[in-house]
Design an enzyme around this catalytic site. Structure first.
Site, PDB file in Angstrom:
ATOM      1  N   ALA A   1      28.917  40.225  31.942  1.00  0.00           N
ATOM      2  CA  ALA A   1      30.165  39.486  31.691  1.00  0.00           C
ATOM      3  C   ALA A   1      31.257  40.035  32.592  1.00  0.00           C
ATOM      4  O   ALA A   1      31.073  41.074  33.225  1.00  0.00           O
ATOM      5  CB  ALA A   1      30.580  39.654  30.230  1.00  0.00           C
ATOM      6  N   LYS A   2      32.354  39.369  32.663  1.00  0.00           N
ATOM      7  CA  LYS A   2      33.528  39.891  33.354  1.00  0.00           C
ATOM      8  C   LYS A   2      34.751  39.178  32.807  1.00  0.00           C
ATOM      9  O   LYS A   2      34.661  38.014  32.383  1.00  0.00           O
ATOM     10  CB  LYS A   2      33.425  39.629  34.861  1.00  0.00           C
ATOM     11  N   GLY A   3      35.884  39.864  32.833  1.00  0.00           N
ATOM     12  CA  GLY A   3      37.119  39.235  32.378  1.00  0.00           C
ATOM     13  C   GLY A   3      38.235  39.519  33.354  1.00  0.00           C
ATOM     14  O   GLY A   3      38.112  40.396  34.215  1.00  0.00           O
TER      15      GLY A   3
END
Ligand code: NAD
Length: 424
Positions: free
Chosen positions: A113-115
């Site tokens: 994931a990444k934000g």
């Protein structure tokens, strides 16, 4: 302050497409069927949120935030949160997929994931950043969770922001949940060994590759671009293992000493000089471009992306490149480097020491127990060495560069797990 122009980013690519081109090559060699290819090519979930924040002057500013879950096939998703004015959905999507491959290649039970939030933390007060972080956390409350999605720091965020995230999440649960995020301050359940983990993994990867290439570390020279967390730890640990680090650099300048740079002195100089090597004595100043083309055995790009590009790839003389940074070699340069017979230990393998120790932080939080630094280092060294050996063997079996082999190891693992779990 003198400023040396960084290498022009000639091969600037859409990051998602750059990742996809390598993914495609590896999938074709593996003979991945269309069904699994289609599942893995698109992110599982993408959230875009608007975050109104009261600024110190009383005005309300609305920031845009993202969280992309690329995959949860191997386990809860894992990936950092970037606070940067250039954050955009395409970049976050690419980085999320990158995390899936990185976790899979070192065989830890996480998806990717990444934000990110499009903001400039350098122009914001601590209070504004805190309100933004808490607001972002609340917006993602049904996404984050120690068994669902576990964030971490990335560009523009650090232990302080992770502490706010942990606190905000914990308030909503009515109890302390420190396993919801990694990269926390040690007193809040951060892991010993996390600070040096990525540089240490770079060192283990470099030593493993040198062993295969029959390069004796005591006769080897090395250049390290970037003298932040990853670069300075990699330089320090490689020097401890006998390599002569003849050049180091940061955004403000590059320094060369053919007798070897005193890394401890350089670290002290940087720490006493607001994080910059500007004015460092004990080495001769060279241009920022030159550090990449020195006649060394090992080159460690540990600064930023696309620094090895179609303009300078032909001039690179190192026998081995160990990618401490994410994406330091453009896909156009890949071909030139391979033609020249230079071995590249790719980013998804070489800099995975950081996520490995983040995983250990989560394990310790869930155990409610603290490991010694010695235990953390021993376990992460073993994971990095095993991952290198697996990728190296795959590269020999399929006669492909280590980068493609690393993608193959990762994609194969995720694809096999998907097959067992099944879909609709
Ligand atoms: P950092 O901010 O601590 O250090 C970056 C260093 O690179 C600084 O010394 C900066 O001056 C220098 N730099 C920036 N642009 C440069 C240029 N064009 N030429 C020369 N020097 C330049 O960052 P970091 O945490 O060390 O991360 C470095 C790279 O490693 C990034 O690509 C990051 O995504 C990647 N990475 C970091 C971690 C981690 O745990 N910190 C984990 C995986 C990957």
């Amino acid at each position: 302050m003198a400023y040396i122009e960084p290498a022009p980013l000639l091969d600037k690519e859409n990051p998602f497409e750059a990742m996809m081109s390598r993914f495609q090559t590896a999938s074709q060699i593996l003979g991945l069927d269309d069904e699994v290819y289609n599942v893995l090519k698109s992110p599982a979930r993408q959230a875009i949120v608007s975050l109104p924040v009261t600024m110190d002057d009383g005005s309300i500013k609305v920031f845009e935030g993202y969280r992309v879950i690329h995959s949860t096939i191997l386990g809860p998703s894992k990936g950092g949160i970037r606070f940067d004015p250039n954050v955009n959905l395409d970049e976050v999507k690419a980085l999320a997929a990158w995390m899936t491959w990185k976790c899979a290649v070192v065989d830890i039970p996480y998806g990717g994931a990444k934000g990110g939030v499009c903001c400039n933390p350098r122009e914001m007060s601590a209070g504004e950043i805190e309100r933004l972080m808490r607001s972002y956390t609340l917006s993602m409350i049904d996404i984050f969770g120690p068994d669902k999605d576990i964030p971490a720091p990335d560009m523009g965020t650090g232990p302080r922001e992770m502490a706010w995230l942990m606190d905000e999440y914990s308030r909503t649960q009515g109890m302390t949940v420190n396993a919801v995020v990694t990269g926390k301050p040690i007193v809040l359940g951060g892991s010993l060994g996390r600070t040096e983990a990525t540089g240490r993994g770079v060192m283990v990867t470099a030593m493993s590759a040198m062993q295969k290439l029959k390069i004796n570390p005591y006769n080897a020279t090395c250049a390290v671009q970037g003298f932040g967390n990853v670069g300075s730890w990699a330089a320090r640990l490689l020097a401890e293992r006998g390599l002569k680090v003849v050049a180091i650099s940061d955004l403000h300048g590059a320094y060369h000493n053919e007798n070897g740079v005193d890394i401890e002195a350089a670290v002290k100089y940087r720490d006493d000089n607001k994080g910059s090597l500007e004015g460092f004595k004990g080495a001769e100043r060279i241009s920022g471009e030159e550090i990449l083309t020195l006649p060394v055995d090992v080159l460690v790009p540990a600064a930023t992306e696309d620094v090895i590009n179609s303009r300078n790839a032909e001039k690179i003389q190192a026998k081995l490149i160990v990618e401490g940074a994410n994406g330091p070699t453009s896909s156009k340069a890949d071909g030139i480097i391979n033609e020249k017979g230079i071995i590249v230990a790719p980013d998804i393998l070489a800099n995975a020491g950081g996520v490995t120790v983040s995983y250990f932080e989560w394990v310790q939080n869930r155990l409610g127990y603290k490991w010694t630094a010695e235990r953390v280092n021993r376990r992460s060294d073993r994971i990095m060495k095993d991952a290198f050996d697996h990728v190296f063997k795959t590269s020999q079996d399929y006669k492909v560069p280590l980068r493609i082999a690393a993608y193959m190891v990762a994609i194969d693992k995720v694809a096999k797990t998907y097959k067992y779990r099944g879909g609709y």
